[in-house]
Design an enzyme around this catalytic site. Structure first.
Site, PDB file in Angstrom:
ATOM      1  N   SER A 143       0.862  -1.181   0.000  1.00  0.00           N
ATOM      2  CA  SER A 143       0.000   0.000   0.000  1.00  0.00           C
ATOM      3  C   SER A 143       0.894   1.224   0.000  1.00  0.00           C
ATOM      4  CB  SER A 143      -0.880   0.000   1.252  1.00  0.00           C
ATOM      5  OG  SER A 143      -1.517   1.256   1.442  1.00  0.00           O
ATOM      6  N   TYR A 156      -1.990   0.336  10.642  1.00  0.00           N
ATOM      7  CA  TYR A 156      -1.978  -0.150   9.257  1.00  0.00           C
ATOM      8  C   TYR A 156      -0.677   0.228   8.565  1.00  0.00           C
ATOM      9  CZ  TYR A 156      -3.642  -0.858   4.453  1.00  0.00           C
ATOM     10  OH  TYR A 156      -3.790  -1.271   3.150  1.00  0.00           O
TER      11      TYR A 156
END
Length: 258
Positions: A143, A156
């Site tokens: 990501s 995250y």
């Protein structure tokens, strides 16, 4: 540029987290590109339905229910193969958007287990099979969170940084062997489940993530990019590809038409 057809020895592609979103879209794309896809996820009904869909479209697909955080189950899964050509480590996800001061350690732990340890399990178990193909590819779907921090995302971000470092280090460690290591780092992708899962099913919060963004990425946009990277000639390694919608300049700067 035309895509390269997979060789017979390397035409099996394992896709984790294939029950929805990027994983499901990637399975469809790889199957259409000539790979025999093996779909893994915890939700057996979802991957079985997808395997049936792909098969009816004239391609090859098999479903295998698997929790990537269960090492014993992963090792058992790996015994089914003598060789594979592609491993797409896609299983992951985000939980919560709390600041560091109040973040839930259980959420942090679960994100790390899925995004990093799950990727480690599959990669360790299947690396010998990728080697045996003579033309293997490991894909880590990370990501943009793995390359830049933002408020409310520390858990995250930490997990995706871990996935990024895993890919980068593996590439160094296996250079000279017939296996490529590719990292695809998507930015804002609107799928049916990502934000909804992050906010524990709160659809209002989930929709606010994309509010005013004319065209966030779709799962198929990312799947198309993954498939493109995999189908480059064997000597071409796409080390890292960051993918964002035009409206997103960074993790913290997004153009919204409100």
């Amino acid at each position: 540029m035309a895509t390269a057809a997979p060789s017979a020895a390397s035409r099996i592609a394992v896709v984790t987290g294939a029950s929805s979103g990027i994983g499901a879209a990637t399975a469809r794309r790889l199957a259409a590109a000539g790979y025999r896809v093996v779909l893994t996820a915890r939700r057996k009904d979802r991957i079985e339905a997808l395997a049936e869909e792909i098969t009816k479209a004239g391609h090859q697909a098999t479903a295998y229910a698997l929790d990537v955080t269960d090492r014993a189950a992963v090792d058992e899964f790996a015994t089914a193969f003598k060789t594979i050509g592609v491993l797409v480590n896609n299983a992951g996800g985000a939980l919560g958007a709390d600041p560091v001061a109040t973040g839930d350690p259980a959420d942090w732990r679960q994100m790390y287990e899925t995004n990093v340890i799950g990727t480690l399990h599959l990669t360790q178990a299947l690396l010998p099979k990728l080697d045996a193909s003579g033309d293997g590819t490991v894909v880590v779907v990370s990501s943009t969170a793995g390359h830049g921090t933002y408020e409310g995302g520390a858990g995250y971000v930490a997990a995706k940084h871990g996935a990024h470092v895993l890919a980068e280090t593996l590439r160094l460690e296996i250079v000279g062997r017939p296996v490529r290591v590719i990292e695809i780092a998507p930015g804002m992708v609107k799928t049916d489940e990502f934000a909804l899962t992050r906010f524990s099913g709160d659809s209002e919060k989930a929709e606010k993530v994309y509010e005013g963004v004319a065209e966030p990425l779709t799962a198929d946009d990312v799947a198309d990019t993954i498939t493109w990277a995999i189908t480059r000639p064997s000597h071409v390694n796409v080390d890292l590809l960051v993918l964002r919608p035009r409206a997103q300049a960074s993790n913290t700067k997004v153009h919204r038409e409100l």
